[in-house]
Design an enzyme around this catalytic site. Structure first.
Site, PDB file in Angstrom:
ATOM      1  N   ASP A 115      67.255  30.983  62.288  1.00  0.00           N
ATOM      2  CA  ASP A 115      68.803  30.815  62.147  1.00  0.00           C
ATOM      3  C   ASP A 115      69.545  31.861  62.516  1.00  0.00           C
ATOM      4  OD1 ASP A 115      67.780  28.396  61.289  1.00  0.00           O
ATOM      5  OD2 ASP A 115      67.756  28.957  59.342  1.00  0.00           O
ATOM      6  N   GLU A 122      67.977  16.952  59.372  1.00  0.00           N
ATOM      7  CA  GLU A 122      68.215  17.575  57.890  1.00  0.00           C
ATOM      8  C   GLU A 122      68.364  16.424  56.760  1.00  0.00           C
ATOM      9  OE1 GLU A 122      72.125  19.784  58.822  1.00  0.00           O
ATOM     10  OE2 GLU A 122      71.211  20.926  60.227  1.00  0.00           O
TER      11      GLU A 122
END
Lengths: 213, 252
Positions: free
Chosen positions: B10, B129
């Protein structure tokens, strides 16, 4: 000076192919968009990702089909990668029937999502597979020489090449009972379904072999 | 077939970051230093996610990827803040092999078909997500786990597959960063629903979590924090997988 020419017809990940070639010691990588660049190449790479029809249309629109055919007649090596390998074939069934470059007789068909006993296969195939090499002497040496039989390469594809002649199949991988063609060769015409530029050390070794042909 | 061991990175700016439930981000270090380390340890693939990009409407990944692609010769999947076919083109030309799309794909599902048609399904990774609402219902979130969409994860996965997505990276917001294991019910439900490969993401804490993801139907497992904090290495995971008779790539 070691020079490799990569056909640039608007699709494909040219940057990683160039990066891998440079890593393997190539002095100059030419991205070729014109007839003369292709015909005068010492070594030619036909890269490609995406749909078969788009790839062939890209070559057609840039009038590169004839130059590639003429290049092949010089006897210098050509390496098709992924879609670039599939385009070496006669035709593909992806989104309708489309003609290929017809340099190695064979058809490109969809990977069947079921094996003979009805178990499902994920399509596209995405990931690493171990190569099974054709041990026929006729091919030696080739770009897969010195590769250990367990070497894994990275592939991502929904369609696979079925060569008309078993003699043109250099390597395959086993996808739950389906022998998927991973590399083909007819004289100076070579194709790999996998991405040598993304197959870590095994892939870099294969590119080095291509450079020493 | 070989289960892929994926290192997930990330990114914020040029830094590797890590949070919990995709929030509370902490800077770990320059992302490409970690990327090279994981490549050398034998990672099968790297996933870069600019997880704040869609909040600010920008994308800084092109430069990071083009640097990474000079030294790293395994597949790179890149996501975060991708809005248009041109964005995809830029990333692929910079050296990405696949793009992961969430927010923009939810807003405009046509984007998924356009990308699949132009560049092929193989490079169109749907990033989901997912937040658990009940035992068999998960909701799709966008903008780094912040925005509920009202979409059912299972329906969205099916629609995106029809639109041409070639793979799904499935992140459980509930499990992400907790090291308490993946949401196996979610993995099972999604991978049972689609025929494209599913990458389990969010929650790796111990090797058993890898095994359980594979049993639940994952084709690949993404690990982030556990690698970043050096609680385990790619080689450890590969070794443990072989010991447990899970097929993984042989490093030669």
């Amino acid at each position: 000076m070691l020079t490799v020419t990569v056909v640039d017809y608007g699709v494909g990940n040219l940057f990683s192919v160039r990066a891998a070639l440079e890593y393997c010691g190539v002095d100059k990588v030419i991205f070729a968009k014109t007839e003369s660049e292709i015909i005068n190449a010492d070594r030619l790479i036909l890269p490609g990702v995406g749909a078969f029809m788009d790839g062939m249309n890209g070559l057609k629109e840039m009038s590169l089909i004839d130059p590639i055919t003429r290049y092949v007649k010089t006897g210098n090596p050509i390496l098709g990668i992924c879609l670039g390998m599939q385009m070496l074939g006669t035709q593909s069934e992806e989104f309708g029937l489309h003609q290929g470059l017809n340099l190695i007789p064979g058809k490109v068909i969809k990977i069947s999502s079921e094996d003979i006993s009805g178990n499902s296969r994920k399509v596209p195939f995405v990931g690493w597979a171990e190569l099974h090499l054709n041990t026929s002497d006729k091919f030696k040496p080739n770009i897969l020489s010195d590769l250990s039989n367990k070497s894994a390469v990275y592939l991502v594809h929904s369609y696979h090449f079925v060569a008309e002649s078993e003699n043109h199949t250099l390597a395959y991988y086993d996808y739950y009972g389906l022998k998927v063609c991973a590399a083909i060769q007819r004289e100076n015409i070579i194709g790999v379904q996998f991405h040598p530029e993304k197959s870590s050390k095994a892939g870099l070794g294969i590119l080095k072999n291509f450079l020493s042909i | 077939m070989n289960t892929r061991i994926i290192s997930r990175l990330d990114v914020k700016g040029t830094n590797l970051i890590k949070g919990v439930h995709l929030e509370g981000l902490r800077v770990i270090g320059p992302v490409n230093e970690y990327a090279i380390k994981y490549y050398e340890q034998g990672a099968d693939e790297l996933v870069y996610m600019d997880i704040v990009a869609s909040l600010y409407g920008r994308n800084s990944l092109t430069e990071i990827v083009s640097k990474a692609a000079r030294d790293i010769f395994i597949p790179l999947t890149v996501g975060g803040g991708i809005r248009t076919v041109d964005d995809v083109n830029d990333l692929l030309r910079a050296g990405a092999d696949k793009v992961a799309i969430n927010t923009a794909g939810v807003r405009d599902p046509e984007l998924i078909s356009k990308v699949a048609k132009k560049f092929g399904s193989q490079c169109m990774v749907l990033s989901i997500e997912a937040k658990k609402i009940s035992s068999d219902y998960w909701e799709v979130y966008t903008d780094c786990g912040r925005e509920p969409t009202g979409l059912n994860v299972l329906e969205w996965a099916t629609q995106a597959e029809k639109n041409g997505a070639g793979e799904i990276i499935l992140t459980s917001i509930d499990q992400e960063g907790t090291e308490q294991g993946f949401d196996y019910e979610l993995i099972k439900a999604v991978s049972g629903q689609v025929s494209i490969p599913v990458i389990a993401s969010g929650g790796y804490g111990k090797f058993n979590d890898f095994e359980m993801s594979v049993s639940a139907g994952a084709s690949a497992v993404a690990i982030a924090g556990h690698f970043h904090y050096e609680k385990t290495t790619v080689s450890d995971v590969r070794f443990a997988a072989k010991e447990s008779c899970i097929k993984v790539r042989e490093l030669c």
